[in-house]
Design a protein around this motif. Structure first.
Motif, short mmCIF file in Angstrom:
data_model
loop_
_atom_site.label_atom_id
_atom_site.label_comp_id
_atom_site.label_asym_id
_atom_site.label_seq_id
_atom_site.Cartn_x
_atom_site.Cartn_y
_atom_site.Cartn_z
N LEU A 196 0.83 -1.21 0.00
CA LEU A 196 0.00 0.00 0.00
C LEU A 196 0.86 1.26 0.00
O LEU A 196 0.56 2.23 -0.71
CB LEU A 196 -0.93 -0.02 1.21
N ALA A 197 1.95 1.25 0.75
CA ALA A 197 2.84 2.41 0.77
C ALA A 197 3.45 2.66 -0.60
O ALA A 197 3.56 3.81 -1.05
CB ALA A 197 3.94 2.19 1.82
N ARG A 198 3.82 1.59 -1.28
CA ARG A 198 4.41 1.72 -2.61
C ARG A 198 3.38 2.26 -3.59
O ARG A 198 3.68 3.11 -4.45
CB ARG A 198 4.93 0.35 -3.04
N ILE A 199 2.15 1.79 -3.49
CA ILE A 199 1.08 2.26 -4.37
C ILE A 199 0.82 3.75 -4.15
O ILE A 199 0.71 4.54 -5.10
CB ILE A 199 -0.20 1.43 -4.12
N ARG A 200 0.73 4.16 -2.90
CA ARG A 200 0.45 5.57 -2.61
C ARG A 200 1.61 6.46 -3.05
O ARG A 200 1.40 7.59 -3.53
CB ARG A 200 0.18 5.75 -1.11
N ALA A 201 2.83 5.96 -2.92
CA ALA A 201 3.99 6.73 -3.37
C ALA A 201 3.95 6.93 -4.88
O ALA A 201 4.27 8.02 -5.39
CB ALA A 201 5.28 6.03 -2.96
N ALA A 202 3.56 5.89 -5.60
CA ALA A 202 3.47 6.01 -7.06
C ALA A 202 2.41 7.03 -7.46
O ALA A 202 2.62 7.85 -8.36
CB ALA A 202 3.15 4.65 -7.67
#
Length: 536
Positions: A200-206
Motif C-alpha cells: 500500500l505504501a508503494r502504491i500511494r507513493a506512485a
C-alpha cells in the motif's frame, strides 16, 4: 560518406510508404517483390503477411506467415523471431509460433533479456508455461536481472500455481523498479495480504508522484482499489476504482451503439431457420465443449471442474472459432461478430467451417474425447457454432447480474477487451444484452445450451456437475466436484482464485458497493426478470 540506397532499400521504403498511406494492395505487391527476389529472408515474407492482414486478406496473411516461419527455420535466420511468433499467434497459428521459438533454441532466445521476456509472453499465451519459465530462468543466468524478466517470471509462476514463488518474484521486480505499475496491480490481485502495508505504501507513493502515464496510473488505481476493498473501506476503494475506470475508458475507441447494433445483427441472422440447418452429420475426431458466459462470472471454475474428467481436456481460452470464420470468409478481423463476417455467413460452407475448427484444435486434445474451449466471446457465435458443429456441447454460466457487474468493473482487462466494463451503466447495458441474447439462444436452439448458475455450482458442485456431464454425454466422476483436484496451469484473470477451494464468499459481493452501483442496479432490475437475480 553516406552509402547510396540499394534497389532493395528503395523497395522497402516504397512498401513502407504504401503502408503509411493505407494502400495495402500496393504494399502487398511491393513486399511480394521483395520476398520473391530474396526468398531466403524471412522478414520479406513476414512483411508481406503483415500487409495482407492489414488489408483484410486473412488467407494470404496466414499463408505468408507460415512461409516466413518455414524460411526462418530452414535458413536459421532467427532475427525478429519474437515479432514473427507474436504475429503467428495473432493469426491463430499457435503451432507455428511455438515451433519457431523451439527451433531458435534457448541460447538464441535468451540472447537479450527483453527478447526472452517477449518470447516467454508468447509461450504463455500458447499455454506453454513450463517452456516460458525455462527461457526466463536461462536469461536470468546470462544477464543482469531486469524488472521485466522478474515480472514475466512472476506471471508465469502464478499461471503454474506456484503462488509463494510468484509473490517473491513480483517483489524482486518491484525492488528493481518500484514504479512498475503492472507488477503492483498483479501482486495486489495475486496476494493482497503479502506485506500489505508495504504494498500500500508503494502504491500511494506512485500515485503521489503524479507523473504516471494514464494507463499506468489506471493500473495503480486498480491496485489501490484491491487493497482498500480488502481492508474494509469500500468508499475509498470505489473512489480509486472510479478514477482507474475513467482513465481506461478514455483510451478506448468503443461505441455502445455499435455493440447494440452488433447484438441485434446476431439475433436477426441467427433465427431458428438459420441455426436449424446443421452442417454434416455432427461427427468428428472429438466433441468440442464451449464454456460460455460473461468474463469473471465463474467460467474458469466450471472449466476446471469439467476438465477433471478422465475423458476431457481443456484448451483454455481459444480464439480458434473466430479464426476459422475469418478463414472461411477470407476476412482479417479480430472483432467477434464483425458485420462483415455476419454478412458473409449466409453463403458460408458451414460443414467446412466445422471441419476446419476440428482440425485446428485436434492437436490440443491428446487422447481426450472432449475438448473445452472457454473463450467468453464465443457466446456471440453460439448460433454459428451450433450450425457448424451440431455435436458441440454449449454450456453457459450465469451469475447474479449485479455480482457480474461488479466483477467486470473491478477487472482491468488487457487492450481493447471487454470495453463496456469501465462504466457501471455501460456494464449494466451489456449484461442486459447478454441475458437477452441467451434467451434468444434458448428460443431458437431449444436444449442446445445448458445454463448453469454460478451460485448453484459453488453451493452444490456434485449435483450441478452431474447435470453438466449428462449434457456432455459423459458419466459422472467424483473428481469433477473437487476444484482442488485440478493442478493444471491457468492463465485467466482468475488464475490465483481458482487455486482455492469452492466457496460462496463472492455471492452478493456487489452489496459492499451498492451506493455507486445504484443506477446500474435500477437498469438491471427494470430490464431483467427477477429470476435472474440471487434470492436474498
Amino acid at each position: 560518406m553516406n552509402t547510396p540506397p540499394t534497389a532493395l532499400d528503395n523497395l522497402w521504403r516504397r512498401a513502407a510508404d504504401c503502408v503509411a498511406a493505407g494502400d495495402y494492395t500496393q504494399a502487398v505487391v511491393t513486399y511480394r517483390t521483395i520476398a520473391e527476389r530474396y526468398p531466403d529472408d524471412p522478414m520479406g515474407w513476414f512483411a508481406l503477411s503483415s500487409a495482407a492482414r492489414a488489408g483484410g486478406d486473412f488467407r494470404l496473411a496466414v499463408e505468408h506467415a507460415r512461409t516466413a516461419a518455414l524460411v526462418m527455420r530452414e535458413h536459421q535466420r532467427f532475427g525478429g523471431v519474437e515479432a514473427l511468433a507474436q504475429h503467428l499467434q495473432g493469426l491463430g497459428e499457435t503451432r507455428f509460433a511455438t515451433h519457431i521459438i523451439e527451433r531458435a533454441g534457448w541460447s538464441v532466445s535468451s540472447a537479450h533479456p527483453d527478447l526472452a521476456a517477449r518470447l516467454a509472453q508468447t509461450l504463455g499465451q500458447a499455454d506453454r508455461h513450463a517452456d516460458a519459465l525455462q527461457i526466463l530462468d536461462l536469461a536470468l543466468t546470462r544477464h543482469r536481472p531486469t524488472a521485466q524478466l522478474h515480472y514475466m517470471r512472476a506471471v508465469t509462476l502464478r499461471h503454474l500455481g506456484r503462488g509463494a514463488e510468484a509473490t517473491a518474484e513480483f517483489e524482486r521486480c518491484l525492488a528493481l523498479a518500484p514504479e512498475h505499475a503492472a507488477a503492483m496491480l498483479m501482486l495486489a490481485g495475486h496476494d493482497v495480504h503479502a506485506d500489505a502495508a508495504g504494498q500500500l505504501a508503494r502504491i500511494r507513493a506512485a500515485l503521489a508522484r503524479n507523473d504516471l502515464e494514464p494507463l499506468q496510473r489506471a493500473m495503480v488505481d486498480y491496485a489501490l482499489f484491491i487493497h482498500l476493498d480488502a481492508a474494509g473501506d469500500p468508499t475509498a476503494a470505489w473512489a480509486a476504482l472510479a478514477e482507474g475506470m475513467q482513465l481506461k475508458r478514455a483510451t478506448l475507441h468503443w461505441n455502445p451503439a455499435n455493440e447494440q447494433a452488433m447484438f441485434a445483427a446476431v439475433t436477426e441472422l441467427c433465427d431458428a431457420d438459420f441455426v436449424g440447418h446443421a452442417a454434416g452429420n455432427g461427427t468428428g475426431s472429438h466433441t468440442p465443449v464451449f464454456v460460455l458466459g460473461l468474463p469473471r462470472s465463474g467460467t474458469t471454475v466450471l472449466e476446471r471442474l469439467l476438465a477433471n474428467h478422465s475423458r476431457v481436456a481443456s484448451a483454455g481460452e481459444l480464439n480458434d472459432f473466430q479464426h476459422q470464420l475469418c478463414w472461411e470468409a477470407n476476412i482479417a478481423t479480430s472483432e467477434p461478430a464483425d458485420p462483415r463476417l455476419l454478412a458473409a455467413a449466409p453463403a458460408m460452407d458451414f460443414a467446412a467451417l466445422g471441419h476446419g475448427y476440428l482440425q485446428r484444435t485436434e492437436w490440443r486434445r491428446g487422447g481426450a474425447s472432449h475438448l473445452i474451449d472457454k473463450f467468453p466471446r464465443n457466446f456471440l457465435h453460439a448460433g454459428l457454432i451450433h450450425r457448424a458443429l451440431p455435436q458441440a456441447k454449449l454450456i453457459c454460466l450465469v451469475r447474479d447480474p449485479l455480482d457480474s457487474c461488479l466483477s467486470n468493473l473491478k477487472e482491468l482487462f488487457a487492450g481493447e477487451f471487454y470495453p463496456y466494463s469501465y462504466d457501471p451503466l455501460e456494464a449494466a447495458a451489456h449484461i442486459v444484452r447478454f441475458h437477452r441474447l441467451l434467451a434468444h439462444w434458448h428460443s431458437v436452439m431449444p436444449g442446445a445450451v445448458l445454463t448453469v448458475r454460478y451460485e448453484d455450482l459453488v453451493r452444490d458442485p456434485s449435483g450441478v456437475m452431474r447435470g453438466v456431464l449428462a449434457h456432455c454425454d459423459l458419466p459422472f466422476e467424483a473428481a469433477c466436484a473437487d476444484l482442488g483436484h485440478n493442478t493444471a496451469p491457468s492463465a485467466t484473470a482468475s488464475s490465483s482464485q481458482v487455486r482455492q477451494t469452492l466457496h460462496t464468499r463472492s455471492i452478493g459481493a456487489w452489496r459492499r458497493h451498492a451506493q455507486p452501483l445504484a443506477a446500474a442496479e435500477r437498469v438491471l432490475r427494470e430490464q431483467l426478470p427477477a429470476t435472474a437475480f440471487t434470492a436474498d
